[in-house]
Design an enzyme around this catalytic site. Structure first.
Site, short mmCIF file in Angstrom:
data_model
loop_
_atom_site.label_atom_id
_atom_site.label_comp_id
_atom_site.label_asym_id
_atom_site.label_seq_id
_atom_site.Cartn_x
_atom_site.Cartn_y
_atom_site.Cartn_z
N HIS A 30 -27.59 -15.99 -10.24
CA HIS A 30 -26.21 -16.10 -9.73
C HIS A 30 -25.93 -17.50 -9.21
O HIS A 30 -26.45 -17.91 -8.17
CB HIS A 30 -25.97 -15.08 -8.61
CG HIS A 30 -24.54 -15.00 -8.21
ND1 HIS A 30 -23.76 -13.88 -8.47
CD2 HIS A 30 -23.71 -15.89 -7.61
CE1 HIS A 30 -22.52 -14.11 -8.04
NE2 HIS A 30 -22.47 -15.33 -7.50
N HIS B 22 -22.81 -21.00 -9.31
CA HIS B 22 -21.47 -21.51 -9.64
C HIS B 22 -21.59 -22.99 -10.00
O HIS B 22 -21.48 -23.86 -9.15
CB HIS B 22 -20.51 -21.32 -8.45
CG HIS B 22 -20.22 -19.89 -8.17
ND1 HIS B 22 -19.12 -19.23 -8.66
CD2 HIS B 22 -20.94 -18.97 -7.48
CE1 HIS B 22 -19.15 -17.96 -8.27
NE2 HIS B 22 -20.24 -17.78 -7.55
N GLN C 254 -11.85 -15.83 -10.36
CA GLN C 254 -12.00 -16.07 -8.91
C GLN C 254 -10.81 -15.54 -8.10
O GLN C 254 -10.98 -15.04 -7.00
CB GLN C 254 -12.17 -17.58 -8.67
CG GLN C 254 -12.13 -18.02 -7.22
CD GLN C 254 -13.42 -17.73 -6.47
OE1 GLN C 254 -14.42 -18.40 -6.65
NE2 GLN C 254 -13.42 -16.70 -5.64
N HIS D 108 -18.91 -10.13 -8.98
CA HIS D 108 -18.94 -10.28 -7.54
C HIS D 108 -18.41 -8.96 -7.02
O HIS D 108 -17.26 -8.60 -7.30
CB HIS D 108 -18.03 -11.42 -7.10
CG HIS D 108 -18.58 -12.78 -7.39
ND1 HIS D 108 -18.76 -13.25 -8.66
CD2 HIS D 108 -18.98 -13.77 -6.55
CE1 HIS D 108 -19.26 -14.49 -8.59
NE2 HIS D 108 -19.41 -14.82 -7.33
N GLU E 224 -18.37 -8.26 -1.75
CA GLU E 224 -18.86 -9.36 -0.90
C GLU E 224 -17.96 -9.37 0.33
O GLU E 224 -17.03 -10.16 0.46
CB GLU E 224 -18.81 -10.71 -1.63
CG GLU E 224 -19.53 -11.80 -0.82
CD GLU E 224 -19.53 -13.16 -1.49
OE1 GLU E 224 -18.84 -13.33 -2.51
OE2 GLU E 224 -20.22 -14.07 -0.98
N ASP F 279 -26.53 -19.02 -5.78
CA ASP F 279 -25.07 -18.91 -5.61
C ASP F 279 -24.41 -20.29 -5.52
O ASP F 279 -23.58 -20.63 -6.34
CB ASP F 279 -24.73 -18.05 -4.39
CG ASP F 279 -23.31 -17.50 -4.43
OD1 ASP F 279 -22.58 -17.77 -5.41
OD2 ASP F 279 -22.92 -16.79 -3.50
N TRP G 243 -18.46 -23.48 -0.36
CA TRP G 243 -19.01 -22.33 0.38
C TRP G 243 -20.31 -22.66 1.09
O TRP G 243 -20.73 -21.94 1.98
CB TRP G 243 -19.23 -21.16 -0.58
CG TRP G 243 -17.95 -20.66 -1.17
CD1 TRP G 243 -17.11 -19.74 -0.61
CD2 TRP G 243 -17.34 -21.07 -2.40
NE1 TRP G 243 -16.02 -19.56 -1.42
CE2 TRP G 243 -16.13 -20.35 -2.52
CE3 TRP G 243 -17.69 -21.97 -3.41
CZ2 TRP G 243 -15.27 -20.50 -3.62
CZ3 TRP G 243 -16.84 -22.12 -4.49
CH2 TRP G 243 -15.64 -21.40 -4.59
ZN LIG Z 1 -20.87 -16.13 -6.48
#
Ligand SMILES: [Zn+2]
Length: 428
Positions: free
Chosen positions: A60, A62, A155, A213, A216, A312, A318
């Site tokens: 996982h 991005h 997203q 996702h 979360e 991630d 993030w």
């Molecule tokens: Zn993610």
């Protein structure tokens, strides 16, 4: 000794506990494995008893956002929702070249860390699909040395964002491998469930895998994983679906979880926890006591569910830290889940190697005869020590070719009358 091969790695330890193993490599594959092999390698490598492992796999990530930390500003609240808002500010400023450059930079880091397969979500909510084009280009460029699998990720919500569904279909037409989703970000619980149904049907139609996702959230009533398991079962997608994050499970009622776990198991849905991110993002609305927020990893494993730990984010809206080191991910996962027993610590190592390899469907993976000679030699004798030390990658090999090397981590002391070196690998 008259039989010669390309390479023999001598005196290695393996993740399953075997010691003093020689590994012979020819034409990019492992051709023999055992103690004191009577073979000669054109190249001979002495593992010195260290752990020879299959490469790390990140289930996982991005890659479209990575290494963008501080652009256009940093995340002040540290929450998931500010991160999403910040990414929306950055998106219009992205250029394809900048995306490609950052992703390639990250892939170099990954290779140096022995991370040779990555599943990356790619945001499809920019109508230009710049990130999709960029990551498809990166996928092509890195293919000789890194498996990059792409997930079409809406997203802003496949139903909440007006053009997301059309963009997602376009991304799949362009060659993106996996169907993504974000049900907990849709406007309502009902829309979230509808998005799961729609996306699973799309994957079934096209014969693709699914990785959403999912939940979360700290909201114990965020139960989209239930719908994901149900749709997987209904559409015959068993073994092809993963739920990423699943953090609401941390806050759920225990009785409900006792019903949910067998449903996930029955549907063959894998779980991907992201410990570095979720220990920082979750519980932000709590005072004290403060929830950890990571999904229930030991309970998922005990129920027979495939579990991987993902990285991630690395230096993006993030998460400000990270360097492509899956041992750091395993280290955090071990702590957050309190997986401190010997078997539990080894399970954390599997969560960044063999488990995600199965989730991604990698072929020829693993230290066994006939598989690809994709190998990492660690500066540690076993998986637990590798996690403890976040061990240096002495050697990273793909298809029998050395891609990266690093020295053992040894410090020299300058204290009178004391040993001159500190070797962190010694135990007891
Ligand atoms: Zn993610």
């Amino acid at each position: 000794m008259d039989v010669s091969v390309d390479t023999v790695i001598r005196n290695a330890s393996l993740a399953d506990g075997q010691r003093s193993v020689d590994v012979a490599i020819a034409a990019g594959r492992i051709t023999a494995l055992g103690p004191a092999l009577p073979l000669r390698g054109a190249q001979e490598i002495d593992a010195q008893g260290d752990l020879l492992s299959a490469p790390f796999v990140d289930a996982h990530f991005h890659m479209d956002a990575t290494l963008s930390y501080g652009l256009p500003r940093v995340n002040a609240s540290g929450t998931l929702l500010e991160g999403i808002a910040l990414w929306a500010e950055l998106k219009p400023q992205l250029t394809q070249q900048a995306l490609v450059d950052r992703a390639l930079q990250y892939c170099d880091w990954a290779v140096a860390r022995g991370l040779l397969a990555i599943r990356s979500h790619v945001d499809v909510c920019d109508d230009r699909l710049l990130a999709v084009e960029a990551l498809l280009e990166v996928q092509r460029q890195v293919a000789p040395y890194l498996d990059l699998q792409l997930v079409a990720f809406p997203q802003d919500g496949v139903l909440r964002s007006p053009t997301a569904l059309a963009n997602l279909r376009r991304a799949l037409d362009m060659g993106v491998d996996v169907v993504g989703g974000i049900p907990h970000f849709e406007r309502t619980m009902a829309d979230g469930a509808a998005s799961v149904r729609l996306l699973c049907e799309l994957a079934a139609e096209r014969g693709l895998m699914v990785d959403m996702h999912c939940d979360e959230s700290d909201d114990p009533l965020s139960r989209h994983i239930e719908t994901l398991a149900y749709e997987t079962q209904r559409l015959g997608l068993q073994g092809r679906v993963a739920g990423s994050h699943l953090t609401s499970m941390h806050s759920m009622d225990n009785y409900y979880v006792s019903k949910l776990l067998p449903l996930i198991r029955e549907a063959g849905v894998a779980a991907i926890a992201n410990p570095l991110i979720n220990i920082t993002l979750q519980g932000r609305h709590d005072s004290y006591p403060k929830r950890r927020g990571m999904t229930r990893v030991p309970e998922l494993l005990a129920a027979g569910i495939e579990v991987a730990f993902g990285h991630d984010c690395v230096q993006d809206p993030w998460y400000s830290l990270g360097s492509g080191d899956m041992l750091e991910v395993a280290h955090m996962g071990l702590h957050v889940a309190q997986m401190t027993g010997q078997d539990a610590m080894r399970a954390c190592y599997q969560a960044v190697t063999s488990n995600p390899a199965r989730i991604l469907g990698l072929q020829g993976y693993g230290v066994a005869v006939g598989n690809y000679a994709d190998l990492v030699l660690l500066d540690a004798p076993d998986p637990v020590a590798a996690i403890r030390l976040r061990a240096a990658r002495r050697l990273v090999m793909r298809r029998g070719k050395v891609l990266a090397e690093a020295p053992r981590a040894v410090s020299r002391l300058h204290i009178d009358g004391r040993p001159a070196q500190v070797d962190f690998r010694l135990q007891r």
